[in-house]
Design a protein around this motif. Structure first.
Motif, PDB file in Angstrom:
ATOM      1  N   SER A  56       0.857  -1.182   0.000  1.00  0.00           N
ATOM      2  CA  SER A  56       0.000   0.000   0.000  1.00  0.00           C
ATOM      3  C   SER A  56       0.894   1.233   0.000  1.00  0.00           C
ATOM      4  N   MET A  57       0.467   2.254  -0.727  1.00  0.00           N
ATOM      5  CA  MET A  57       1.302   3.442  -0.937  1.00  0.00           C
ATOM      6  C   MET A  57       0.442   4.691  -0.817  1.00  0.00           C
ATOM      7  N   PHE A  58       0.955   5.713  -0.157  1.00  0.00           N
ATOM      8  CA  PHE A  58       0.237   6.976  -0.054  1.00  0.00           C
ATOM      9  C   PHE A  58       1.233   8.120  -0.090  1.00  0.00           C
ATOM     10  N   GLU A  59       0.721   9.313  -0.455  1.00  0.00           N
ATOM     11  CA  GLU A  59       1.540  10.509  -0.577  1.00  0.00           C
ATOM     12  C   GLU A  59       1.503  11.297   0.730  1.00  0.00           C
ATOM     13  N   ALA A  60       2.662  11.756   1.170  1.00  0.00           N
ATOM     14  CA  ALA A  60       2.734  12.600   2.361  1.00  0.00           C
ATOM     15  C   ALA A  60       2.315  14.022   2.012  1.00  0.00           C
ATOM     16  N   HIS A  61       2.119  14.823   3.051  1.00  0.00           N
ATOM     17  CA  HIS A  61       1.705  16.211   2.860  1.00  0.00           C
ATOM     18  C   HIS A  61       2.148  17.020   4.060  1.00  0.00           C
ATOM     19  N   ALA A  62       2.162  18.342   3.880  1.00  0.00           N
ATOM     20  CA  ALA A  62       2.573  19.223   4.975  1.00  0.00           C
ATOM     21  C   ALA A  62       1.543  19.267   6.094  1.00  0.00           C
ATOM     22  N   ASP A  63       0.265  19.055   5.776  1.00  0.00           N
ATOM     23  CA  ASP A  63      -0.795  19.095   6.775  1.00  0.00           C
ATOM     24  C   ASP A  63      -1.068  17.686   7.291  1.00  0.00           C
TER      25      ASP A  63
ATOM     26  N   ILE B  91      -6.112  11.576   5.936  1.00  0.00           N
ATOM     27  CA  ILE B  91      -7.087  11.187   4.911  1.00  0.00           C
ATOM     28  C   ILE B  91      -6.444  10.279   3.863  1.00  0.00           C
ATOM     29  N   ARG B  92      -5.232  10.615   3.447  1.00  0.00           N
ATOM     30  CA  ARG B  92      -4.574   9.806   2.418  1.00  0.00           C
ATOM     31  C   ARG B  92      -4.180   8.431   2.952  1.00  0.00           C
ATOM     32  N   LEU B  93      -3.765   8.376   4.214  1.00  0.00           N
ATOM     33  CA  LEU B  93      -3.472   7.083   4.811  1.00  0.00           C
ATOM     34  C   LEU B  93      -4.733   6.236   4.908  1.00  0.00           C
ATOM     35  N   GLY B  94      -5.845   6.856   5.300  1.00  0.00           N
ATOM     36  CA  GLY B  94      -7.098   6.122   5.354  1.00  0.00           C
ATOM     37  C   GLY B  94      -7.529   5.602   3.992  1.00  0.00           C
ATOM     38  N   LYS B  95      -7.314   6.381   2.954  1.00  0.00           N
ATOM     39  CA  LYS B  95      -7.644   5.918   1.602  1.00  0.00           C
ATOM     40  C   LYS B  95      -6.758   4.752   1.181  1.00  0.00           C
ATOM     41  N   ALA B  96      -5.475   4.842   1.509  1.00  0.00           N
ATOM     42  CA  ALA B  96      -4.555   3.766   1.124  1.00  0.00           C
ATOM     43  C   ALA B  96      -4.859   2.474   1.866  1.00  0.00           C
TER      44      ALA B  96
ATOM     45  N   ASP C 121     -13.565  13.305  17.202  1.00  0.00           N
ATOM     46  CA  ASP C 121     -13.220  14.351  18.152  1.00  0.00           C
ATOM     47  C   ASP C 121     -11.829  14.078  18.700  1.00  0.00           C
ATOM     48  N   THR C 122     -10.828  14.209  17.823  1.00  0.00           N
ATOM     49  CA  THR C 122      -9.459  13.910  18.205  1.00  0.00           C
ATOM     50  C   THR C 122      -8.522  14.591  17.217  1.00  0.00           C
ATOM     51  N   THR C 123      -7.229  14.336  17.321  1.00  0.00           N
ATOM     52  CA  THR C 123      -6.250  14.939  16.425  1.00  0.00           C
ATOM     53  C   THR C 123      -5.887  13.968  15.306  1.00  0.00           C
ATOM     54  N   ALA C 124      -5.194  14.503  14.314  1.00  0.00           N
ATOM     55  CA  ALA C 124      -4.806  13.669  13.181  1.00  0.00           C
ATOM     56  C   ALA C 124      -3.813  12.587  13.606  1.00  0.00           C
ATOM     57  N   LEU C 125      -2.883  12.917  14.498  1.00  0.00           N
ATOM     58  CA  LEU C 125      -1.889  11.929  14.925  1.00  0.00           C
ATOM     59  C   LEU C 125      -2.538  10.775  15.670  1.00  0.00           C
ATOM     60  N   LEU C 126      -3.562  11.039  16.481  1.00  0.00           N
ATOM     61  CA  LEU C 126      -4.246   9.952  17.174  1.00  0.00           C
ATOM     62  C   LEU C 126      -4.977   9.053  16.191  1.00  0.00           C
ATOM     63  N   ASP C 127      -5.572   9.646  15.162  1.00  0.00           N
ATOM     64  CA  ASP C 127      -6.228   8.826  14.146  1.00  0.00           C
ATOM     65  C   ASP C 127      -5.222   7.969  13.391  1.00  0.00           C
ATOM     66  N   ILE C 128      -4.070   8.540  13.068  1.00  0.00           N
ATOM     67  CA  ILE C 128      -3.039   7.760  12.380  1.00  0.00           C
ATOM     68  C   ILE C 128      -2.563   6.609  13.260  1.00  0.00           C
TER      69      ILE C 128
ATOM     70  N   VAL D 258       5.657   5.385   2.074  1.00  0.00           N
ATOM     71  CA  VAL D 258       5.360   6.799   2.327  1.00  0.00           C
ATOM     72  C   VAL D 258       6.098   7.606   1.261  1.00  0.00           C
ATOM     73  N   ASN D 259       5.370   8.051   0.266  1.00  0.00           N
ATOM     74  CA  ASN D 259       5.983   8.775  -0.842  1.00  0.00           C
ATOM     75  C   ASN D 259       6.041  10.272  -0.536  1.00  0.00           C
ATOM     76  N   CYS D 260       7.073  10.940  -1.066  1.00  0.00           N
ATOM     77  CA  CYS D 260       7.254  12.392  -0.891  1.00  0.00           C
ATOM     78  C   CYS D 260       7.292  12.770   0.587  1.00  0.00           C
ATOM     79  N   ALA D 261       8.097  12.071   1.362  1.00  0.00           N
ATOM     80  CA  ALA D 261       8.188  12.360   2.795  1.00  0.00           C
ATOM     81  C   ALA D 261       8.784  13.735   3.061  1.00  0.00           C
ATOM     82  N   HIS D 262       9.477  14.313   2.098  1.00  0.00           N
ATOM     83  CA  HIS D 262      10.078  15.637   2.308  1.00  0.00           C
ATOM     84  C   HIS D 262       9.036  16.744   2.360  1.00  0.00           C
ATOM     85  N   LEU D 263       7.791  16.459   1.965  1.00  0.00           N
ATOM     86  CA  LEU D 263       6.749  17.473   2.020  1.00  0.00           C
ATOM     87  C   LEU D 263       6.264  17.735   3.434  1.00  0.00           C
TER      88      LEU D 263
END
Length: 544
Positions: free
Chosen positions: A166-173, A179-184, A205-212, A244-249
């Motif tokens: 499974s592959m997903f694109e990283a992002h600054a936000d 969302i992209r991890l959930g899609k992948a 009702d939580t943060t993105a890191l907790l969901d990840i 994790v593609n484009c981790a530099h973003l």
């Protein structure tokens, strides 16, 4: 009524109590009514108790059925989440479906045989990672933009049809990463849970890191099930792979560092247990620098430009595919390599153009324009409001000049077999040359300079090096750069200088100077060391 009354009289006559003094028909009537009322009250009480019991039983049965239904749905939903996530590692992947048209590293059918337009030595290593043969480690692909890192990963996924990967694109936000991890992973973060209909605060009702983190917990269960053989949808042998593609973003702020730390912790744990192999793909050096702090099982794969022989062979093969009617002139192919080097991105653009040499010059001019737009210097006449930007630009120019001088000192900067040998400087020396340590990361992100995994700084590409040489060889460049640096120093000196103005320092009374200021000086311990007296010297009349 008559019959009843006659019966009552007959009963009173034959009753044994009829002979008791004081008994009469009224007393019998009272007793009868009391007995009737008592029986009626007892019947009402029993009916009430029965109704209460019936209502309680009905309520309890309803609650029990509702609780059983809710618990059954909860169990079903948890199993549904795992089954949906398990489907994410079955053959096929959204990244493969959205892949670009045939290009670098993509399979092309020729005479019923699969042929790649270029074969890289790193491809074999990446194939072993994707198909699950490489275990016990996680990997960092690092290299300049356009060297073919993502394309090699997609090519390896095509060979296995994306099974177990499974592959997903990283992002600054981090929210977008969630969302992209959930899609992948085919995971909805409980946003499709029916219980959220009764939640006032919404489905999450939580943060993105907790969901990840929660998504990784579910993924860990899937990996354990695959290793134990309890889920047989995938016949894959070996650990699952998460790319994790484009981790530099990812930003280098507090949230970005927390996200990188979370990903690395999971990568270390899964590599130690051979559950999941994680691959980080990055264009920038800072990701390696960040992961290096806590890395124990990380392996770095450096992806560089193609050497001369492979680049010319790949360019000729790719040219024949798009323009089969044209003859391949090897001298022209060598000229193309001399202008743009072995960067796959540049070779692909050149091969698709009818006039290859013209496209090469356009690429070189575009790189030079990009460098000047980002790091152009303004000289001695610059305004002090742009000093911060000019610090960034002048430091880049100083480093570019140092690389040009380094190339002149090199004994070999072009090999007939390997091709271009770009000059490189250690990272700490590059910071000494610029007298700044914070700009180099942004230069790497802007694709002006690049830093490899051995902390060596060099131009981002051959066209960028050609731009450095063109700019530094212009007439008056050294003087113009020195004037810019002198202007920056002057502005900084002005900003560091404090001006003290004295008003009404002296007055003239009867020809005597009365006004003066006396300053008392002390050392760091507060002891007096002396005095300084300041007074105004009156203007002297000009001599005849």
């Amino acid at each position: 009524m008559r019959f009843a009354l006659g019966s009552r009289r007959y009963a009173s006559q034959v009753s044994p109590t009829s002979n008791i003094p004081g008994s009469n028909e009224d007393e019998d009537d009272d007793k009868y009514s009391k007995n009737a009322k008592s029986k009626q009250s007892e019947s009402r009480f029993g009916s009430t108790v029965f109704k209460v019991f019936e209502t309680a039983a009905t309520t309890f049965a309803s609650i029990a059925i509702l609780g059983l239904a809710g618990y059954s749905y909860h169990i079903y939903y948890k199993d549904l989440v795992l089954r949906k996530m398990d489907m994410a590692f079955t053959p096929g992947d959204p990244m493969l479906d959205m892949a670009s048209p045939p290009g670098a590293h993509e399979s092309v059918q020729h005479d019923d045989e699969t042929e790649h337009w270029v074969d890289r030595p790193e491809q074999t290593k990446i194939d072993s990672i994707i198909n699950g043969e490489a275990k016990g480690r996680y990997f960092l692909l690092v290299g300049e933009k356009g060297t073919g890192k993502s394309t090699m990963v997609l090519e390896a996924m095509r060979k296995t049809n994306g099974e177990g990967v499974s592959m997903f694109e990283a992002h600054a936000d981090p929210e977008i990463v969630r969302i992209r991890l959930g899609k992948a992973l085919n995971y909805d973060f409980h946003e499709d849970y029916i219980g959220s209909l009764f939640s006032i605060r919404g489905p999450r009702d939580t943060t993105a890191l907790l969901d990840i983190e929660r998504a990784f917990n579910k993924l860990e269960k899937i990996a354990l099930a695959h290793r134990n053989g309890s889920r047989l949808r995938s016949k894959r042998k070996g650990p699952l792979v998460l790319v994790v593609n484009c981790a530099h973003l990812i930003r280098t702020d507090e949230d970005g560092n927390d996200l990188i730390e979370l990903l690395q912790q999971r990568a270390e744990q899964w590599a130690a247990s051979n559950l999941i192999t994680m691959i980080f793909n990055s264009d920038d050096y800072w990701v390696y620098e960040r992961l290096k702090r806590f890395a124990t099982r990380m392996e770095v794969i450096q992806v560089l430009d193609l050497p001369k022989s492979r680049a010319i062979a790949a360019l000729g093969r790719y040219r024949a595919r798009y323009f089969p009617e044209q003859k391949r002139d090897r001298e022209v192919l060598k000229q193309v390599y001399d202008l743009v080097g072995g960067r796959l991105n540049f070779l692909s653009r050149v091969a698709k153009s009818r006039d290859m040499l013209r496209m090469c010059h356009r690429i070189c001019e575009a790189e030079k324009t990009w460098f000047l737009n980002q790091c152009g210097i303004l000289g001695e006449s610059m305004d002090d409001d742009v000093m911060d930007q000019q610090k960034y630009a002048s430091a880049a120019m100083v480093l570019a000049k140092a690389l040009v001088e380094k190339e002149k000192e090199m004994e070999l900067h072009y090999d007939e077999h390997k091709g271009h040998v770009l000059p490189q400087i250690p990272l700490y020396i590059a910071r000494q040359i610029m007298t700044r340590a914070d700009f180099i990361q942004q230069y790497d992100h802007d694709n002006i300079f690049t830093i490899d995994s051995t902390a060596m700084v060099r131009p981002d590409s051959v066209p960028m090096m050609n731009a450095f040489k063109d700019i530094c060889s212009e007439d008056g460049f050294d003087e113009y750069l020195q004037a810019t640096l002198d202007r920056i120093s002057a502005i900084e000196s002005i900003n560091r200088t404090k001006e003290l103005t004295f008003k009404d320092l002296w007055t003239e009374q009867s020809g005597e100077q009365k006004g003066k200021y006396t300053f008392l000086t002390k050392d760091h311990k507060g002891r007096e060391t002396g005095t300084i007296e300041m007074r105004v010297q009156p203007d002297q009349p000009p001599e005849d």
